[in-house]
Design an enzyme around this catalytic site. Structure first.
Site, PDB file in Angstrom:
ATOM      1  N   LYS A  54       0.884  -1.174   0.000  1.00 44.51           N
ATOM      2  CA  LYS A  54       0.000   0.000   0.000  1.00 44.51           C
ATOM      3  C   LYS A  54       0.916   1.217   0.000  1.00 44.51           C
ATOM      4  O   LYS A  54       1.419   1.638   1.028  1.00 44.51           O
ATOM      5  CB  LYS A  54      -0.887  -0.011   1.255  1.00 44.51           C
ATOM      6  CG  LYS A  54      -2.261   0.608   1.059  1.00 44.51           C
ATOM      7  CD  LYS A  54      -2.240   2.081   0.683  1.00 44.51           C
ATOM      8  CE  LYS A  54      -2.079   2.968   1.858  1.00 44.51           C
ATOM      9  NZ  LYS A  54      -1.814   4.371   1.511  1.00 44.51           N
ATOM     10  N   GLU A  70       9.127   1.144  11.264  1.00 39.06           N
ATOM     11  CA  GLU A  70      10.110   2.237  11.229  1.00 39.06           C
ATOM     12  C   GLU A  70       9.301   3.516  11.319  1.00 39.06           C
ATOM     13  O   GLU A  70       8.559   3.868  10.395  1.00 39.06           O
ATOM     14  CB  GLU A  70      10.935   2.172   9.946  1.00 39.06           C
ATOM     15  CG  GLU A  70      11.807   0.914   9.915  1.00 39.06           C
ATOM     16  CD  GLU A  70      12.504   0.681   8.590  1.00 39.06           C
ATOM     17  OE1 GLU A  70      12.456   1.557   7.711  1.00 39.06           O
ATOM     18  OE2 GLU A  70      13.093  -0.395   8.439  1.00 39.06           O
ATOM     19  N   CYS A  74      13.335  10.754   7.665  1.00 42.25           N
ATOM     20  CA  CYS A  74      13.117  10.445   9.086  1.00 42.25           C
ATOM     21  C   CYS A  74      14.413  10.491   9.863  1.00 42.25           C
ATOM     22  O   CYS A  74      14.412  10.664  11.069  1.00 42.25           O
ATOM     23  CB  CYS A  74      12.455   9.091   9.223  1.00 42.25           C
ATOM     24  SG  CYS A  74      13.460   7.794   8.538  1.00 42.25           S
ATOM     25  N   GLU A  97       8.119  16.180  16.023  1.00 41.40           N
ATOM     26  CA  GLU A  97       8.662  15.967  14.679  1.00 41.40           C
ATOM     27  C   GLU A  97       7.936  16.879  13.685  1.00 41.40           C
ATOM     28  O   GLU A  97       6.705  16.884  13.624  1.00 41.40           O
ATOM     29  CB  GLU A  97       8.468  14.506  14.269  1.00 41.40           C
ATOM     30  CG  GLU A  97       9.057  14.227  12.891  1.00 41.40           C
ATOM     31  CD  GLU A  97       8.755  12.810  12.395  1.00 41.40           C
ATOM     32  OE1 GLU A  97       7.577  12.417  12.416  1.00 41.40           O
ATOM     33  OE2 GLU A  97       9.691  12.131  11.970  1.00 41.40           O
TER      34      GLU A  97
HETATM   35  N1  LIG Z   1      11.571   5.539  10.712  1.00 44.51           N
HETATM   36  C1  LIG Z   1      11.624   5.552   9.402  1.00 44.51           C
HETATM   37  O1  LIG Z   1      12.368   4.807   8.783  1.00 44.51           O
HETATM   38  C2  LIG Z   1      10.775   6.512   8.627  1.00 44.51           C
HETATM   39  C3  LIG Z   1       9.728   7.185   9.210  1.00 44.51           C
HETATM   40  N2  LIG Z   1       8.979   8.051   8.487  1.00 44.51           N
HETATM   41  C4  LIG Z   1       7.927   8.783   9.160  1.00 44.51           C
HETATM   42  O2  LIG Z   1       6.815   8.861   8.278  1.00 44.51           O
HETATM   43  C5  LIG Z   1       6.117  10.068   8.458  1.00 44.51           C
HETATM   44  C6  LIG Z   1       5.825  10.687   7.124  1.00 44.51           C
HETATM   45  O3  LIG Z   1       5.238   9.783   6.281  1.00 44.51           O
HETATM   46  P1  LIG Z   1       3.655   9.713   6.092  1.00 44.51           P
HETATM   47  O4  LIG Z   1       3.427   9.039   4.802  1.00 44.51           O
HETATM   48  O5  LIG Z   1       3.028  11.024   6.329  1.00 44.51           O
HETATM   49  O6  LIG Z   1       3.234   8.776   7.300  1.00 44.51           O
HETATM   50  P2  LIG Z   1       1.794   8.227   7.627  1.00 44.51           P
HETATM   51  O7  LIG Z   1       1.947   7.421   8.857  1.00 44.51           O
HETATM   52  O8  LIG Z   1       0.770   9.286   7.610  1.00 44.51           O
HETATM   53  O9  LIG Z   1       1.442   7.295   6.390  1.00 44.51           O
HETATM   54  C7  LIG Z   1       2.239   6.202   6.033  1.00 44.51           C
HETATM   55  C8  LIG Z   1       1.388   5.181   5.334  1.00 44.51           C
HETATM   56  O10 LIG Z   1       0.442   4.659   6.243  1.00 44.51           O
HETATM   57  C9  LIG Z   1      -0.851   4.695   5.665  1.00 44.51           C
HETATM   58  N3  LIG Z   1      -1.816   4.799   6.749  1.00 44.51           N
HETATM   59  C10 LIG Z   1      -2.209   5.915   7.410  1.00 44.51           C
HETATM   60  N4  LIG Z   1      -3.093   5.601   8.384  1.00 44.51           N
HETATM   61  C11 LIG Z   1      -3.262   4.251   8.337  1.00 44.51           C
HETATM   62  C12 LIG Z   1      -4.056   3.331   9.077  1.00 44.51           C
HETATM   63  N5  LIG Z   1      -4.831   3.728  10.084  1.00 44.51           N
HETATM   64  N6  LIG Z   1      -3.985   2.027   8.755  1.00 44.51           N
HETATM   65  C13 LIG Z   1      -3.189   1.603   7.749  1.00 44.51           C
HETATM   66  N7  LIG Z   1      -2.444   2.435   7.000  1.00 44.51           N
HETATM   67  C14 LIG Z   1      -2.456   3.737   7.294  1.00 44.51           C
HETATM   68  C15 LIG Z   1      -0.800   5.880   4.723  1.00 44.51           C
HETATM   69  O11 LIG Z   1      -1.805   5.824   3.767  1.00 44.51           O
HETATM   70  C16 LIG Z   1       0.603   5.732   4.150  1.00 44.51           C
HETATM   71  O12 LIG Z   1       0.631   4.779   3.129  1.00 44.51           O
HETATM   72  C17 LIG Z   1       7.017  10.902   9.323  1.00 44.51           C
HETATM   73  O13 LIG Z   1       6.488  10.945  10.627  1.00 44.51           O
HETATM   74  C18 LIG Z   1       8.337  10.168   9.367  1.00 44.51           C
HETATM   75  O14 LIG Z   1       9.086  10.281  10.487  1.00 44.51           O
HETATM   76  C19 LIG Z   1       9.208   8.265   7.172  1.00 44.51           C
HETATM   77  C20 LIG Z   1      10.233   7.628   6.547  1.00 44.51           C
HETATM   78  C21 LIG Z   1      11.089   6.693   7.230  1.00 44.51           C
HETATM   79  O1  LIG Z   2      13.451   8.535   5.735  1.00 45.24           O
HETATM   80  C1  LIG Z   2      13.709   7.564   6.368  1.00 45.24           C
HETATM   81  C2  LIG Z   2      14.592   6.471   5.923  1.00 45.24           C
HETATM   82  C3  LIG Z   2      15.505   6.689   4.951  1.00 45.24           C
HETATM   83  C4  LIG Z   2      16.311   5.645   4.533  1.00 45.24           C
HETATM   84  C5  LIG Z   2      16.175   4.438   5.113  1.00 45.24           C
HETATM   85  S1  LIG Z   2      17.171   3.147   4.597  1.00 45.24           S
HETATM   86  O2  LIG Z   2      18.364   3.702   4.015  1.00 45.24           O
HETATM   87  O3  LIG Z   2      16.411   2.346   3.657  1.00 45.24           O
HETATM   88  O4  LIG Z   2      17.460   2.306   5.718  1.00 45.24           O
HETATM   89  C6  LIG Z   2      15.266   4.200   6.086  1.00 45.24           C
HETATM   90  C7  LIG Z   2      14.464   5.227   6.498  1.00 45.24           C
END
Ligand SMILES: NC(=O)C1=CN([C@@H]2O[C@H](COP(=O)(O)OP(=O)(O)OC[C@H]3O[C@@H](n4cnc5c(N)ncnc54)[C@H](O)[C@@H]3O)[C@@H](O)[C@H]2O)C=CC1
Ligand SMILES: O=Cc1ccc(S(=O)(=O)O)cc1
Length: 484
Positions: free
Chosen positions: A176, A252, A286, A388
């Protein structure tokens, strides 16, 4: 107008309900996304199950590895298509998408295929009560049908970071993608068909979270495990969904990462590194740094240098020469980031640079632009230091001692990443050991070796992926005990 359809059982599936896909650079509608309802999600999960019980489930590891290499090669052959799709969806600069997003999208298939091909399993001989012997050995089986829920910031990279190991381990997936970035996941369906991945191994359902494809997928009883990257709050909702049937999750999640610059750091390298970690991908990484702590003797000089770097980042569309920063993903996200810019001022910040929207000409004026922004002077309790933001902004505060810097870095509910800048090797080791994060970079940022463990501490995630650690989630380890 481009149509982004679901990809189910090897076929592109249209639905009657569509939503707009907009370009972040000018807010133009560039495509229609076909939203999957419960029926399409169910069909995707059933297709994934059938593939698991069919040819894919019976395939040798060697053949699977060969096919995943072919996927990577085909992504590289269609590099320009993937690049154009990712740039249109995200507005990110050409240099970034072509050096990071797309190459990593391909590498994620090769690296995990090779890991699975080469990983050993354990065996133990034991003495038995009758004076004889037994041999224990481990076998790994795929977890099953995996639900892969993805964010929009690095769409292809973060999706394949999960799909690569999932398929390498013999699972099938229902992906998704984020509603903001449907393009590259859809394009990958064409690649799967072109190289001969059996139908149903890779499926894509489009839509939103609650009461849409995200919820339908994560609550579906036919899904054996869920891997998710996104906001911590969404992770909480998905964890609730996964509780039914006691299904494993790999998360993540968000971060509020600290950067620590000691006075003994290589100053120019620290400024360059911090510029990337605060502003790359318009701050939508992130792992990026939103809290910067600089040792007092170099504080003023560092703030001035980062300000100069931020102001030199030219905003513009992906293909324009010299562009250093793209737009935010959506109007909604732009409003969120700007609301933090306003909050910072209200809470008493000194705005060193930025704080608003850059002036863009023509159609670009409709894009989701914000200025790279630096604040100083806020107490640690301020919203922009605690929450954040996921935008191109950071607060810089001075510190005096190593202990103080560690305490400041750890004073958050999150625990994803830290970047530390020092020329003192002993100090680097001491700090790296004490910061409560999944990854600590020293004199670097976002250097990724895909064999290493990746994940977040505290509210930043559950579990580790990367290298052999991905196998912990994507396979079930079983023990066979043979009395000899
Ligand atoms: N720790 C990591 O590796 C990473 C974390 N992030 C985090 O992601 C956030 C930004 O990305 P967004 O797309 O806005 O995150 P989001 O959590 O709003 O959405 C992510 C995905 O989850 C889906 N989703 C939303 N609510 C849902 C539910 N109740 N049930 C199932 N699916 C649901 C969305 O449609 C989307 O596909 C930031 O907070 C960032 O920190 C982003 C990239 C990497
Ligand atoms: O934005 C978050 C993020 C970016 C890179 C990776 S990884 O390089 O695939 O581990 C994970 C999360």
């Amino acid at each position: 107008m481009k149509q982004f359809m679901n990809f189910i059982g090897g076929e592109f599936v249209a639905t009657t309900k569509t939503f707009d896909n907009r370009a972040p650079v000018d807010n133009r509608v560039i495509g229609k996304v076909h939203e999957a309802g419960r029926g399409e999600v169910d069909a995707a999960v059933r297709a994934a199950r059938a593939a698991l019980n069919g040819e894919w489930g019976r395939m040798s590891v060697a053949r699977r590895v060969e096919l995943l290499h072919a996927v990577a090669d085909e992504i590289n052959r269609r590099f320009d298509d993937f690049l154009a799709a990712e740039m249109a969806d995200t507005g990110k600069p050409h240099a970034l998408a072509s050096h990071v997003d797309i190459p990593r999208g391909a590498a994620n298939f090769k690296v995990f295929a090779d890991i699975v091909k080469n990983v050993p399993t354990e065996s133990f001989e034991m003495a038995t009560p009758d004076g004889g012997q037994a041999l224990n050995y481990a076998v790994r089986s795929p977890l099953g049908v995996i639900g892969v829920v993805c964010p929009w910031n690095l769409p292809l990279l973060l999706m394949t970071w999960k799909v690569g190991p999932a398929l390498a381990c013999g699972n099938t997936v229902v992906v998704k993608p984020s509603e903001e970035t449907p393009a590259t996941a859809t394009l990958l369906g064409e690649v799967m068909n072109a190289v001969g991945i059996p139908p149903g191994v890779y499926n894509v359902v489009h839509g939103f979270g609650p009461d849409s494809a995200g919820e339908f997928l994560t609550t579906h009883p036919g899904v054996d495990g869920i891997t998710f990257t996104g906001e911590t709050r969404t992770g909480e909702a998905i964890m609730g969904a996964a509780a039914k049937g006691v299904r494993p999750v790999s998360f993540e999640l968000g971060g509020k990462n600290a950067g620590i610059v000691f006075a003994d750091a290589d100053f120019d390298k620290a400024v360059a590194g911090m510029t990337r970690s605060a502003f790359e991908n318009c701050g939508q990484v992130c792992l990026g740094t939103e809290r910067v702590y600089v040792q007092r003797p170099i504080f003023d000089k560092f703030v001035a240098a980062l300000k100069a770097r931020a102001e030199a980042l030219k905003p513009g569309p992906s293909e324009e020469a010299g562009v250093g920063i793209g737009p935010l993903i959506s109007r909604e996200h732009q409003q969120k980031v700007l609301s933090y810019y306003a909050k910072a001022v209200k809470e008493g910040a000194t705005v060193v640079t930025g704080g608003g929207v850059p002036s863009m000409s023509g159609v670009l004026a409709e894009g989701h632009w914000v200025q790279p922004t630096i604040w100083t002077g806020l107490p640690e309790t301020a919203s922009v230091i605690r929450e954040e933001i996921f935008g191109p902004c950071c607060h810089i505060a001075p510190f005096d001692t190593e202990e103080e810097a560690i305490a400041l870095a750890n004073a958050t509910d999150y625990g994803l990443a830290t970047t530390v800048w020092t020329e003192n090797l002993g100090r680097a080791h001491r700090v790296a050991k004490q910061v409560q994060v999944g990854i600590c970079w020293v004199n670097s940022w976002f250097l990724r070796d895909l064999r290493t463990a990746f994940g977040g501490a505290k509210s930043s995630g559950i579990g580790r992926e990367g290298g052999v650690h991905s196998l912990e989630f994507y396979t079930e380890l079983r023990n066979v005990c043979i009395k000899l």
